[in-house]
Structure formats: structure tokens, C-alpha cells
Design a protein around this motif. Structure first.
Motif, PDB file in Angstrom:
ATOM      1  N   GLY A 292      33.132  46.679  33.133  1.00 55.96           N
ATOM      2  CA  GLY A 292      34.433  46.157  32.718  1.00 55.96           C
ATOM      3  C   GLY A 292      34.611  44.709  33.130  1.00 55.96           C
ATOM      4  O   GLY A 292      33.664  44.025  33.496  1.00 55.96           O
ATOM      5  N   LYS A 293      35.864  44.266  33.087  1.00 52.15           N
ATOM      6  CA  LYS A 293      36.149  42.848  33.333  1.00 52.15           C
ATOM      7  C   LYS A 293      36.478  42.606  34.809  1.00 52.15           C
ATOM      8  O   LYS A 293      37.237  43.375  35.396  1.00 52.15           O
ATOM      9  CB  LYS A 293      37.327  42.405  32.460  1.00 52.15           C
ATOM     10  CG  LYS A 293      36.995  42.512  30.967  1.00 52.15           C
ATOM     11  CD  LYS A 293      38.149  42.151  30.080  1.00 52.15           C
ATOM     12  CE  LYS A 293      37.784  42.158  28.610  1.00 52.15           C
ATOM     13  NZ  LYS A 293      36.902  43.230  28.125  1.00 52.15           N
ATOM     14  N   PRO A 294      35.898  41.552  35.387  1.00 55.24           N
ATOM     15  CA  PRO A 294      36.277  41.229  36.772  1.00 55.24           C
ATOM     16  C   PRO A 294      37.737  40.818  36.834  1.00 55.24           C
ATOM     17  O   PRO A 294      38.283  40.313  35.846  1.00 55.24           O
ATOM     18  CB  PRO A 294      35.374  40.043  37.115  1.00 55.24           C
ATOM     19  CG  PRO A 294      34.961  39.460  35.812  1.00 55.24           C
ATOM     20  CD  PRO A 294      34.978  40.563  34.809  1.00 55.24           C
ATOM     21  N   ARG A 295      38.364  41.047  37.970  1.00 57.55           N
ATOM     22  CA  ARG A 295      39.771  40.638  38.153  1.00 57.55           C
ATOM     23  C   ARG A 295      39.753  39.523  39.196  1.00 57.55           C
ATOM     24  O   ARG A 295      39.175  39.677  40.263  1.00 57.55           O
ATOM     25  CB  ARG A 295      40.592  41.849  38.602  1.00 57.55           C
ATOM     26  CG  ARG A 295      40.486  42.981  37.550  1.00 57.55           C
ATOM     27  CD  ARG A 295      40.731  44.354  38.126  1.00 57.55           C
ATOM     28  NE  ARG A 295      40.073  45.369  37.301  1.00 57.55           N
ATOM     29  CZ  ARG A 295      40.150  46.667  37.500  1.00 57.55           C
ATOM     30  NH1 ARG A 295      40.856  47.150  38.497  1.00 57.55           N
ATOM     31  NH2 ARG A 295      39.514  47.511  36.719  1.00 57.55           N
ATOM     32  N   LEU A 296      40.381  38.420  38.851  1.00 62.17           N
ATOM     33  CA  LEU A 296      40.146  37.212  39.643  1.00 62.17           C
ATOM     34  C   LEU A 296      41.368  36.666  40.381  1.00 62.17           C
ATOM     35  O   LEU A 296      41.220  35.784  41.224  1.00 62.17           O
ATOM     36  CB  LEU A 296      39.565  36.110  38.736  1.00 62.17           C
ATOM     37  CG  LEU A 296      38.228  36.464  38.060  1.00 62.17           C
ATOM     38  CD1 LEU A 296      37.798  35.354  37.103  1.00 62.17           C
ATOM     39  CD2 LEU A 296      37.144  36.705  39.102  1.00 62.17           C
ATOM     40  N   SER A 297      42.546  37.162  40.048  1.00 64.18           N
ATOM     41  CA  SER A 297      43.716  36.580  40.719  1.00 64.18           C
ATOM     42  C   SER A 297      43.839  37.134  42.140  1.00 64.18           C
ATOM     43  O   SER A 297      43.338  38.216  42.443  1.00 64.18           O
ATOM     44  CB  SER A 297      44.991  36.885  39.931  1.00 64.18           C
ATOM     45  OG  SER A 297      45.297  38.255  40.056  1.00 64.18           O
ATOM     46  N   ARG A 298      44.535  36.376  42.989  1.00 64.17           N
ATOM     47  CA  ARG A 298      44.695  36.808  44.383  1.00 64.17           C
ATOM     48  C   ARG A 298      45.365  38.161  44.448  1.00 64.17           C
ATOM     49  O   ARG A 298      44.998  39.006  45.269  1.00 64.17           O
ATOM     50  CB  ARG A 298      45.523  35.780  45.162  1.00 64.17           C
ATOM     51  CG  ARG A 298      44.893  34.416  45.257  1.00 64.17           C
ATOM     52  CD  ARG A 298      45.802  33.473  46.032  1.00 64.17           C
ATOM     53  NE  ARG A 298      45.366  33.333  47.403  1.00 64.17           N
ATOM     54  CZ  ARG A 298      44.541  32.378  47.852  1.00 64.17           C
ATOM     55  NH1 ARG A 298      44.069  31.471  47.035  1.00 64.17           N
ATOM     56  NH2 ARG A 298      44.195  32.322  49.112  1.00 64.17           N
ATOM     57  N   ALA A 299      46.342  38.390  43.557  1.00 63.61           N
ATOM     58  CA  ALA A 299      47.059  39.667  43.578  1.00 63.61           C
ATOM     59  C   ALA A 299      46.115  40.812  43.262  1.00 63.61           C
ATOM     60  O   ALA A 299      46.238  41.909  43.806  1.00 63.61           O
ATOM     61  CB  ALA A 299      48.201  39.641  42.573  1.00 63.61           C
ATOM     62  N   GLU A 300      45.143  40.549  42.350  1.00 64.97           N
ATOM     63  CA  GLU A 300      44.239  41.621  41.942  1.00 64.97           C
ATOM     64  C   GLU A 300      43.125  41.876  42.958  1.00 64.97           C
ATOM     65  O   GLU A 300      42.586  42.993  43.018  1.00 64.97           O
ATOM     66  CB  GLU A 300      43.607  41.278  40.580  1.00 64.97           C
ATOM     67  CG  GLU A 300      44.598  41.327  39.431  1.00 64.97           C
ATOM     68  CD  GLU A 300      44.017  40.712  38.173  1.00 64.97           C
ATOM     69  OE1 GLU A 300      43.999  41.406  37.150  1.00 64.97           O
ATOM     70  OE2 GLU A 300      43.569  39.542  38.206  1.00 64.97           O
ATOM     71  N   ILE A 301      42.745  40.850  43.757  1.00 63.59           N
ATOM     72  CA  ILE A 301      41.560  41.035  44.638  1.00 63.59           C
ATOM     73  C   ILE A 301      41.751  42.176  45.651  1.00 63.59           C
ATOM     74  O   ILE A 301      40.829  43.024  45.706  1.00 63.59           O
ATOM     75  CB  ILE A 301      41.194  39.692  45.314  1.00 63.59           C
ATOM     76  CG1 ILE A 301      40.675  38.727  44.221  1.00 63.59           C
ATOM     77  CG2 ILE A 301      40.126  39.883  46.386  1.00 63.59           C
ATOM     78  CD1 ILE A 301      40.475  37.287  44.704  1.00 63.59           C
ATOM     79  N   PRO A 302      42.774  42.397  46.425  1.00 59.00           N
ATOM     80  CA  PRO A 302      43.886  41.525  46.710  1.00 59.00           C
ATOM     81  C   PRO A 302      43.622  40.631  47.931  1.00 59.00           C
ATOM     82  O   PRO A 302      42.976  41.015  48.882  1.00 59.00           O
ATOM     83  CB  PRO A 302      44.993  42.525  47.033  1.00 59.00           C
ATOM     84  CG  PRO A 302      44.301  43.695  47.628  1.00 59.00           C
ATOM     85  CD  PRO A 302      42.917  43.724  47.041  1.00 59.00           C
ATOM     86  N   MET A 303      44.240  39.401  47.836  1.00 58.30           N
ATOM     87  CA  MET A 303      44.162  38.430  48.923  1.00 58.30           C
ATOM     88  C   MET A 303      45.516  37.747  48.999  1.00 58.30           C
ATOM     89  O   MET A 303      46.123  37.483  47.957  1.00 58.30           O
ATOM     90  CB  MET A 303      43.071  37.410  48.605  1.00 58.30           C
ATOM     91  CG  MET A 303      42.843  36.415  49.711  1.00 58.30           C
ATOM     92  SD  MET A 303      41.505  35.265  49.295  1.00 58.30           S
ATOM     93  CE  MET A 303      41.686  34.099  50.650  1.00 58.30           C
ATOM     94  N   ILE A 304      45.993  37.484  50.197  1.00 58.32           N
ATOM     95  CA  ILE A 304      47.323  36.888  50.305  1.00 58.32           C
ATOM     96  C   ILE A 304      47.327  35.483  49.696  1.00 58.32           C
ATOM     97  O   ILE A 304      46.278  34.851  49.568  1.00 58.32           O
ATOM     98  CB  ILE A 304      47.851  36.858  51.771  1.00 58.32           C
ATOM     99  CG1 ILE A 304      46.915  36.023  52.634  1.00 58.32           C
ATOM    100  CG2 ILE A 304      48.040  38.248  52.341  1.00 58.32           C
ATOM    101  CD1 ILE A 304      47.554  35.607  53.933  1.00 58.32           C
ATOM    102  N   GLY A 305      48.518  34.996  49.322  1.00 55.79           N
ATOM    103  CA  GLY A 305      48.637  33.685  48.683  1.00 55.79           C
ATOM    104  C   GLY A 305      49.339  33.832  47.353  1.00 55.79           C
ATOM    105  O   GLY A 305      49.852  34.912  47.031  1.00 55.79           O
ATOM    106  N   LYS A 306      49.333  32.756  46.554  1.00 53.14           N
ATOM    107  CA  LYS A 306      50.055  32.770  45.280  1.00 53.14           C
ATOM    108  C   LYS A 306      49.404  33.766  44.320  1.00 53.14           C
ATOM    109  O   LYS A 306      48.221  33.623  43.964  1.00 53.14           O
ATOM    110  CB  LYS A 306      50.045  31.377  44.646  1.00 53.14           C
ATOM    111  CG  LYS A 306      51.212  30.527  45.106  1.00 53.14           C
ATOM    112  CD  LYS A 306      51.144  29.145  44.523  1.00 53.14           C
ATOM    113  CE  LYS A 306      52.125  28.963  43.382  1.00 53.14           C
ATOM    114  NZ  LYS A 306      51.962  27.629  42.747  1.00 53.14           N
TER     115      LYS A 306
END
Ligand SMILES: N[C@@H](CCC[C@H](N)C(=O)O)C(=O)O
Length: 284
Positions: free
Chosen positions: A126-140
Motif C-alpha cells: 500500500g501507500k506510505p503515510r508521511l505526515s507527522r500525525a500519521e507516523i505518529p510523531m509530535i509536531g505540526k
């Protein structure tokens, strides 16, 4: 005393104890405990964790993966190839291409069969998820993390964050044999910037088509291979201009090679071996 039938399988040395939940019954509240027990090399069977091959409402089969510390992961690339091999060879599926449900969604597996045995498997991860919210990692929430300077224990490293349904932090090194897998790995895994923890990958770029790779896995520590991690490494390498989109990259892991392509349509294809080691009865 209770018992269950198990199969030990590995993908490039990333080994798990597989239990066929179409036949066996394990209590939900004991799964974490059982994963820790079977993984122990001295008092159990010895593995990187436990994988359940389960019935599914939306696919012919569902995978659940527990790390050796008992935590449940949402995805496992090497596990998916082994589940596909097991499902085909045990008649859970009859087709050579079929869906597998994971906690992070549906993936499609294709088995390559010779004399009735599966010798390799391709999985569309499938498709990688790249936003901080999706990783998840704190920040914008909507920001991506590409070669971002991050400080760990007084040193600055450059990190790329990718979710393949589970979280990955990718670091580049000049020489793979000198990668700080056992020192930086556990520090990054538990860093508070990753609210769910993170798998930590070290990558040496050999060429535009070839990477060396080592991993510190969330919940299991050093393993011989990590399929989702190798996919994350290829995605990170395209994002950092080190490898090319839509071209197959060979990733050399400690336990062997994976062939990975981040397709133009966004999907990540992973191809590699899956092996059965033994079967037995486990008593607990
Ligand atoms: N070895 C796996 C990944 C297993 C789960 C991971 N440790 C996590 O907690 O996310 C693979 O082959 O992808």
C-alpha cells in the motif's frame, strides 16, 4: 496444562511463532504473555514474536503480530510473506493472489509456487503515510519529516519518518557495519517525540538501486530483517533523492535481500523469501 500447535517460520531470519487461529483457541488477554513466553530463547521456542493467522470478515485471512516484549504491532512485512505462504500451503486460500487483513488495513499478496510450495511472495504494502500525525510523531500534524535534524543524547542526526502502517525512523550512515544499532536504536525507539514508539532503521546507500540496511525493532530490538522497515528505507531514499521512484531497489538486510519498488501510483511492492522452520506443540 494447556497447549497449542505452532509453526515457526522466518522471512530473512526475522522469525515468529505462527498459530493457526482457524483451528486453535488462545484467550485474548493471554496473547501478550504468550508472545513473551514463546519468544524467549532459553525458556520458550525462541523468536522475534508471535503471529496469529486469523479468520477475517473482509479478507480470506487476517494477520496479528506481537513483538517479543508482548506489545502488539500493526503491520509486519516479513510476517505477511510467511502468512501468505502458510495460507496457501494449508489450503486457507486456493488462489495465488489474495488479500490479507492487518491492523493497519488490507494488503494484497501474490505467492510464487513451485511443486506446490511457495518459494517467494510479493506483497503490495500500500501507500506510505508521511505526515507527522500519521507516523505518529509530535509536531505540526500535516508536516512531513524528511532529513530533519533531531538531537539525541547531545548529538544531531538527520532523520526521515515513514509509516508503513507502523512507524519508522530512517537514518543514513556511511558504513553499515558501524551503524549505532544497539546504542542509538533503543534511545530513538523510546523517545517521547514518538508517542507510540518507533522502529529504527540505519541505511547505507550503495547505489541508486542498492541499499545496506540494519534495524532496531520496536518491541523486539535487533532483528535480522524488517520488511516494513526495508519498505520505509526505500521510500525515505526516494524522498531524499538517493534512489528512484518506480525502479526496483535491492535492500541487503542482515538475513538476506528484499526487492522493493515505490510505484508511481504510490503503492510499495515488496518481494522476498518466506521459509518454514518447524512445527510443534507448545505447552504453557
Ligand atoms: N519485523 C516486522 C515488523 C514487526 C512489528 C514492529 N516491530 C512494530 O512494532 O511496528 C516487519 O518485518 O515488518
Amino acid at each position: 496444562m494447556r497447549s497449542f500447535l505452532f509453526t515457526k517460520m522466518h522471512g530473512l531470519g526475522n522469525s515468529y511463532i505462527y498459530v493457526n487461529m482457524f483451528k486453535e483457541r488462545l484467550a485474548e488477554e493471554e496473547l501478550s504473555y504468550i508472545a513473551k513466553r514463546v519468544s524467549n530463547v532459553h525458556t520458550g521456542i525462541g523468536s522475534d514474536g508471535l503471529i496469529l493467522i486469523c479468520p477475517s470478515d473482509v479478507a480470506p485471512v487476517k494477520m496479528r503480530i506481537f513483538n517479543s516484549d508482548g506489545s502488539e504491532g500493526k503491520n509486519c512485512g516479513n510476517g505477511l510473506r510467511c502468512v501468505a505462504k502458510y495460507a496457501y500451503e494449508h489450503g486457507i486460500v486456493q488462489e495465488e493472489q489474495f488479500l490479507i487483513e492487518t491492523l493497519s488495513g488490507l494488503v494484497e499478496a501474490r505467492v510464487f509456487v513451485e511443486d506446490g510450495k511457495v518459494n517467494s511472495v510479493e506483497v503490495n504494502m500500500g501507500k506510505p503515510r508521511l505526515s507527522r500525525a500519521e507516523i505518529p510523531m509530535i509536531g505540526k500534524a500535516n508536516d512531513v519529516v524528511i532529513s530533519e535534524p533531531v538531537d539525541f543524547e547531545g548529538h544531531t542526526y538527520y532523520m526521515t519518518g515513514v509509516s508503513m502502517g507502523n512507524p519508522h525512523a530512517v537514518f543514513y550512515v556511511d558504513h553499515i557495519e558501524q551503524a549505532p544499532v544497539t546504542t542509538l536504536g533503543p534511545v530513538v525507539e523510546k523517545d517521547e517525540r514518538f508517542p507510540e514508539g518507533v522502529n529504527v532503521e540505519f541505511v547505507e546507500v550503495v547505489s541508486e538501486r542498492e541499499l545496506h540496511f540494519r534495524v532496531w525493532e520496536r518491541g523486539s530490538g535487533v532483528t535480522q530483517a524488517c520488511g516494513t522497515g526495508a519498505c520505509a528505507a526505500v521510500v525515505a531514499s526516494v524522498l531524499n533523492g538517493k534512489t528512484k521512484r518506480d525502479e526496483e531497489t535491492v535492500v541487503h538486510l542482515a538475513g538476506g535481500d528484499l526487492y522493493i519498488t515505490w510505484k508511481e501510483n504510490g503503492d510499495v511492492l515488496m518481494r522476498g523469501a518466506a521459509e518454514t522452520i518447524c512445527t510443534g506443540v507448545y505447552y504453557y
